[in-house]
Design an enzyme around this catalytic site. Sequence first.
Site, PDB file in Angstrom:
ATOM      1  N   LYS A   1       0.875  -1.172   0.000  1.00 39.10           N
ATOM      2  CA  LYS A   1       0.000   0.000   0.000  1.00 39.10           C
ATOM      3  C   LYS A   1       0.916   1.227   0.000  1.00 39.10           C
ATOM      4  O   LYS A   1       1.459   1.605   1.037  1.00 39.10           O
ATOM      5  CB  LYS A   1      -0.908  -0.026   1.223  1.00 39.10           C
ATOM      6  CG  LYS A   1      -2.079   0.971   1.171  1.00 39.10           C
ATOM      7  CD  LYS A   1      -1.598   2.366   1.403  1.00 39.10           C
ATOM      8  CE  LYS A   1      -2.664   3.362   1.694  1.00 39.10           C
ATOM      9  NZ  LYS A   1      -2.154   4.759   1.610  1.00 39.10           N
TER      10      LYS A   1
ATOM     11  N   SER B   1       4.303   7.810  10.121  1.00 37.21           N
ATOM     12  CA  SER B   1       4.176   8.620  11.329  1.00 37.21           C
ATOM     13  C   SER B   1       3.863   7.774  12.554  1.00 37.21           C
ATOM     14  O   SER B   1       3.278   6.692  12.457  1.00 37.21           O
ATOM     15  CB  SER B   1       3.063   9.656  11.141  1.00 37.21           C
ATOM     16  OG  SER B   1       1.792   9.028  11.139  1.00 37.21           O
TER      17      SER B   1
ATOM     18  N   GLU C   1       8.411   1.584  11.829  1.00 42.87           N
ATOM     19  CA  GLU C   1       9.479   2.596  11.832  1.00 42.87           C
ATOM     20  C   GLU C   1       8.772   3.932  11.730  1.00 42.87           C
ATOM     21  O   GLU C   1       8.192   4.257  10.707  1.00 42.87           O
ATOM     22  CB  GLU C   1      10.456   2.366  10.676  1.00 42.87           C
ATOM     23  CG  GLU C   1      11.732   3.183  10.814  1.00 42.87           C
ATOM     24  CD  GLU C   1      11.671   4.530  10.107  1.00 42.87           C
ATOM     25  OE1 GLU C   1      11.316   5.533  10.789  1.00 42.87           O
ATOM     26  OE2 GLU C   1      11.954   4.582   8.911  1.00 42.87           O
TER      27      GLU C   1
ATOM     28  N   CYS D   1      13.227  10.461   7.594  1.00 42.05           N
ATOM     29  CA  CYS D   1      12.878  10.073   8.969  1.00 42.05           C
ATOM     30  C   CYS D   1      14.045  10.267   9.929  1.00 42.05           C
ATOM     31  O   CYS D   1      13.846  10.598  11.090  1.00 42.05           O
ATOM     32  CB  CYS D   1      12.386   8.630   8.999  1.00 42.05           C
ATOM     33  SG  CYS D   1      13.489   7.452   8.218  1.00 42.05           S
TER      34      CYS D   1
ATOM     35  N   GLU E   1       8.514  16.047  15.149  1.00 45.63           N
ATOM     36  CA  GLU E   1       9.070  15.804  13.833  1.00 45.63           C
ATOM     37  C   GLU E   1       8.379  16.709  12.817  1.00 45.63           C
ATOM     38  O   GLU E   1       7.169  16.615  12.614  1.00 45.63           O
ATOM     39  CB  GLU E   1       8.903  14.336  13.435  1.00 45.63           C
ATOM     40  CG  GLU E   1       9.607  14.003  12.134  1.00 45.63           C
ATOM     41  CD  GLU E   1       9.512  12.523  11.790  1.00 45.63           C
ATOM     42  OE1 GLU E   1      10.526  11.956  11.360  1.00 45.63           O
ATOM     43  OE2 GLU E   1       8.426  11.941  11.962  1.00 45.63           O
TER      44      GLU E   1
END
Length: 500
Positions: free
Chosen positions: A192, A246, A268, A303, A402
């Site tokens: 996906k 996220s 992750e 990331c 973040e």
Amino acid sequence: MAAVLSFDDLKSRAAGLQFRSQAFIGGRYVDAASGETFDCISPVDGRVLTRVAACGAEDVDRAVAAARAAFESGAWRDMAPARRKAKLLKFAELIKAHHDELALLETLDMGKPIGDSHAVDVPATVNCIRWYAEAADKIYDEVAPTDPKVLAMIRREPVGVVAAIVPWNFPMIMAAWKIGPALATGNSLILKPAEQSSLSAIRIAELAAEAGIPEGVFQVVPGLGEQAGKALGLHPDVDAIAFTGSGEVGKLLLQYSGQSNMKRVALECGGKTPHIVLADTSDLDQAAEAAAWGIFFNQGEVCNAGSRLLVQESIKDALMEKLLNISRGIKVGNPLDPQTKMGAIVDRAQMDKVLRYIGIGQQEGAQLVLGGQQVQTAEGGYYVEPTVFDRVDNRMTIAQEEIFGPVLSTLTFKDAEEGLKIANDTVYGLAAAVWTKNIDTAHKMARGLRAGSVWINCFDGGDITTPFGGYKQSGFGRDKSLHALDKYTELKTVWIELGS
């Protein structure tokens, strides 16, 4: 690998591209069952490239059924590992053969500079698939050291139907990190892609089929996260979810697992990487270069971006002067221009988010010393210039959350002990970097940092042989290296009594 074409040539090729935009289910391209689509908008200029199939629960049901049938048939699961290797190697070669097309898709869809798509993303994707292909026939089972009257075998078997949900910042690379180990170990995989960057995933599905990967073994279901992603997370016949994205979505996937079949979940979920420069570093110029590109590469949409620069007080002014000089020289421009070093933010929503964080930083008292504005407005796309904050306190929002954009927060510390304390003062633990010429300090910092990767006198070091993943709310489970195989396999003990 062919040379990157000129700006004019690339614009001409981009204008002539035909986009695959359907789901790939059961070995063929199909529309979403509902017939619904969503706009695929290029961040380069804001234009609609195509309309992509908006898959929902019914499409996920179809993909899972095809994946389960393929798995139970044994067509891929029971194929000799050497044959699986051969087909995956062919898959990698087909990706390489379509290098220029795929690089162009990444840039148009996601906004990264064509030079990076060309030199980084496509080669890394090819290398990843090749590496796991080569691992397929080199994964050994074990025999336990038991009594001679017993034979105890420990077998590694595929987990079954795997769903991989990947982010938009490195569409092909992140997908390859899941595709390679999942397929090498005999699973069926449903990919996906992020709705912001679905085109390369949809295209490589066709290449996988051409390589001889059986029907139902590799499928792609584009769609919105709250529809297709949620349906995969809740599906009772998905055995495992591998997710990069996220923390908010990662936590939802953990809930979906508990609400459905307790499927295994590997996450992750980003970071707030500290880039620590001590006064005894041997090369301040190199540290400044690494600090700049540690946050501005890929528009900061990384990331493990070094978004917190921690500098020992005595060298702060000298390092900042070098850093700002480098940052001012970073060209923001049309990603199709081979001279562009920093491209477009992936979409308007993400650009607005980045600009909002810049405003919060100013409101909370951080000093904006570079950038902070939307640029290239005439392009029609979504561009933010390199942005640097000074005098940041680690309790500020821009130091804790973040941002996923080209925004650097600069903090100072008195000594290594304080630097370590500030570095660890975050909910994340994906990566960290340390610059020092003292080997004792390097070891102490590496041991003390709560992060999955620690780089000494470099930034973002590593290759496919080393694991990547995090501590704390950066998630769990590892991509890359042989350790990634653990996410996609079960261990089975077979205990045989041999008798007298």
